[in-house]
Write an enzyme that holds these catalytic residues in place. Structure first.
Site, PDB file in Angstrom:
ATOM      1  N   GLU A 183       0.832  -1.201   0.000  1.00 53.78           N
ATOM      2  CA  GLU A 183       0.000   0.000   0.000  1.00 53.78           C
ATOM      3  C   GLU A 183       0.865   1.248   0.000  1.00 53.78           C
ATOM      4  O   GLU A 183       2.010   1.237   0.456  1.00 53.78           O
ATOM      5  CB  GLU A 183      -0.915   0.008   1.228  1.00 53.78           C
ATOM      6  CG  GLU A 183      -1.968  -1.088   1.204  1.00 53.78           C
ATOM      7  CD  GLU A 183      -2.838  -1.116   2.455  1.00 53.78           C
ATOM      8  OE1 GLU A 183      -4.001  -1.531   2.358  1.00 53.78           O
ATOM      9  OE2 GLU A 183      -2.340  -0.727   3.531  1.00 53.78           O
TER      10      GLU A 183
ATOM     11  N   CYS B 101       3.392   8.645   0.897  1.00 55.79           N
ATOM     12  CA  CYS B 101       3.970   7.693   1.845  1.00 55.79           C
ATOM     13  C   CYS B 101       4.139   6.370   1.114  1.00 55.79           C
ATOM     14  O   CYS B 101       3.142   5.770   0.684  1.00 55.79           O
ATOM     15  CB  CYS B 101       3.056   7.548   3.060  1.00 55.79           C
ATOM     16  SG  CYS B 101       3.627   6.344   4.277  1.00 55.79           S
TER      17      CYS B 101
ATOM     18  N   CYS C 207       6.767  -6.697   6.888  1.00 53.85           N
ATOM     19  CA  CYS C 207       7.864  -6.143   7.680  1.00 53.85           C
ATOM     20  C   CYS C 207       8.311  -7.188   8.694  1.00 53.85           C
ATOM     21  O   CYS C 207       7.481  -7.932   9.224  1.00 53.85           O
ATOM     22  CB  CYS C 207       7.414  -4.859   8.402  1.00 53.85           C
ATOM     23  SG  CYS C 207       8.737  -4.038   9.328  1.00 53.85           S
TER      24      CYS C 207
ATOM     25  N   CYS D  34       6.933  -5.172  15.512  1.00 56.98           N
ATOM     26  CA  CYS D  34       6.444  -4.223  16.526  1.00 56.98           C
ATOM     27  C   CYS D  34       4.985  -4.535  16.851  1.00 56.98           C
ATOM     28  O   CYS D  34       4.162  -4.667  15.943  1.00 56.98           O
ATOM     29  CB  CYS D  34       6.574  -2.792  16.023  1.00 56.98           C
ATOM     30  SG  CYS D  34       8.268  -2.312  15.629  1.00 56.98           S
TER      31      CYS D  34
ATOM     32  N   CYS E 139       1.966  -2.373  15.242  1.00 62.14           N
ATOM     33  CA  CYS E 139       1.946  -2.065  13.810  1.00 62.14           C
ATOM     34  C   CYS E 139       1.258  -3.161  13.009  1.00 62.14           C
ATOM     35  O   CYS E 139       1.652  -4.327  13.057  1.00 62.14           O
ATOM     36  CB  CYS E 139       3.375  -1.875  13.314  1.00 62.14           C
ATOM     37  SG  CYS E 139       3.467  -1.348  11.591  1.00 62.14           S
TER      38      CYS E 139
ATOM     39  N   CYS F 282      -0.248   6.182  10.126  1.00 68.07           N
ATOM     40  CA  CYS F 282       0.979   5.494  10.537  1.00 68.07           C
ATOM     41  C   CYS F 282       0.661   4.209  11.283  1.00 68.07           C
ATOM     42  O   CYS F 282      -0.142   4.200  12.219  1.00 68.07           O
ATOM     43  CB  CYS F 282       1.820   6.406  11.422  1.00 68.07           C
ATOM     44  SG  CYS F 282       2.453   7.855  10.567  1.00 68.07           S
TER      45      CYS F 282
END
Length: 424
Positions: free
Chosen positions: A156, A169, A176, A180, A183, A416
């Protein structure tokens, strides 16, 4: 410091982590709860040492993304054109079509030989990003795109119009591996790194969409047409875990047209959760982009759980590397800090953050507190206005330049930490 700070550091797993996350302790200075990080709605992969697992490299795979014009230097494009039995100057022509006119449509390439157009396009422009879905909010000024890559992987990117700039962005990895707990991107781990061209194609396609008038503007083509002028590597993935391709993309962004996009380096921000060896390489790239460190906690005791890579490189190591970037480039560093209610927004943490930054000098850093997307009933929710204001006031009182981030796209899961590439 919190009450837990005097206790020995230990690795938690299973029940002990859940107990630690129950917000059953009070901050010794304010009496506010101290919420501990824990994943909600998904199971965080853990290693045998009781720590969250980290993936710095993609899983082995056979098929690589096809070679694209954006992967090549101008010299390499010219050589490729010669291999087709065509003059080298054709490489510049097709580069203009891609980087300036934002098109790969052979029908719009009137300067190419008619009998070779299709072959040239197929050679230099294999399909990279296919738009699957777009979601629009903020009266058309924010668009989130879901892209399907050549191998079916989904990523995305988010396009945002502001009064004086247009920001994109972008993603640098499919998934990933930093694990975390807050996230959405990291919930499925790392699938693979994106290629240089896949990274760049997000910008080229966004520019095409802007000229079509899809970002709250009017259709306008030509040399003075609007385009993306601000890039943030804050989409899916950890950019510095895909260092070579990300830096190749950055160099292509700032290269003069038609070698590249002709963007200003000052409009590019590269963000990381703290891969210290890679941070130390950034200053040698010779491109004065903005470096952003996603810190989110000034104390190792909290950040070890909040940002698992902190178990490898501690807060002070990351800040030292960030300061080195400033020393070598003269470019002020940005510290990203997502304010999470009762977890990392205590006044003493603002003081500690300011003290650590000031201990490394003045004028080298700027802090961006980020309002977290509010989630009722979750431990991952935004700080109160009062707590936010006090956090900022404490930083500013110690001379730290601070600007509260204007977040966009919360309604479409485009803010975010929300990018998850879900196609439903």
């Amino acid at each position: 410091m919190t009450e837990r700070a005097s206790e020995p550091q230990h690795h938690r797993s299973g029940t002990s982590r859940a107990v630690a996350a129950r917000a059953d302790r009070k901050d010794r200075f304010t009496g506010r709860p101290q919420v501990r990080p824990t994943a909600e709605g998904w199971k965080q992969p853990m290693g045998t040492d009781g720590r969250p697992t980290l993936q710095f490299a993609q899983k082995p795979r056979v098929k690589q993304p096809p070679m694209h014009l954006a992967d090549m230097t101008m010299a390499e494009r010219q050589e490729k054109m010669k291999e087709l039995g065509l003059p080298a100057f054709r490489a510049k022509q097709i580069s203009v079509h891609y980087f300036t006119h934002h098109t790969t449509d052979p029908e719009k390439m009137s300067d190419l030989p008619k009998d070779r157009k299709q072959e040239i396009v197929e050679t230099f422009f294999p399909p990279l990003l296919t738009e699957v879905k777009r979601l629009v909010t903020d009266d058309g000024r924010t668009i989130k795109f879901l892209w399907r890559l050549f191998d079916g992987a989904l990523v995305e990117s988010v396009l945002m119009r502001y009064p004086k700039r247009i920001t994109l962005c972008i993603s640098s990895q499919c998934g990933c591996g930093m694990n975390c707990p807050f996230c959405a991107t990291g919930q499925n781990g790392l699938t693979r790194n994106m290629s240089t061209a896949e990274i760049l194609d997000q910008i080229v396609q966004a520019n095409r969409i802007i000229t079509e008038g899809a970002l709250g503007g009017t259709r306008h083509e030509g040399p003075d047409a609007e385009r993306v002028n601000n890039i943030v590597f804050m989409g899916m993935g950890e950019p510095l875990a895909n260092y070579k391709r990300v830096m190749n993309a950055v160099h292509r962004m700032v290269a003069d047209q038609p070698e590249g996009l002709g963007m200003s380096a000052r409009g590019i921000t590269v963000s990381t959760v703290g891969l210290v060896p890679a941070i130390r390489k950034l200053a040698d790239e010779g491109v004065p982009f903005t470096f952003a460190l996603s810190l989110h906690a000034p104390d190792d005791e909290l950040r070890d759980d909040l940002i698992p890579v902190n178990s490898r490189w501690k807060v002070d190591e990351a800040l030292d590397a960030a300061r080195e970037y400033y020393d070598k480039t003269g470019r002020r560093v940005s510290i990203e800090y997502a304010l999470i209610k009762d977890m990392n927004d205590h006044p003493w943490r603002a003081d500690l953050l300011a003290d650590k930054l000031n201990a490394r000098g003045r004028g080298w850093v700027h802090v961006n507190p980020i309002p977290l997307n509010p989630t009722p009933g979750s431990i991952w929710t935004s700080s109160t206005r009062q707590a936010t204001n006090e956090f900022i006031d404490r930083l500013e009182a110690k001379g730290i330049p601070t600007t509260l981030r204007d977040t966009r796209g919360k309604e479409i899961d485009g803010a975010c930490g929300q990018l998850a590439a879900a196609n439903d």
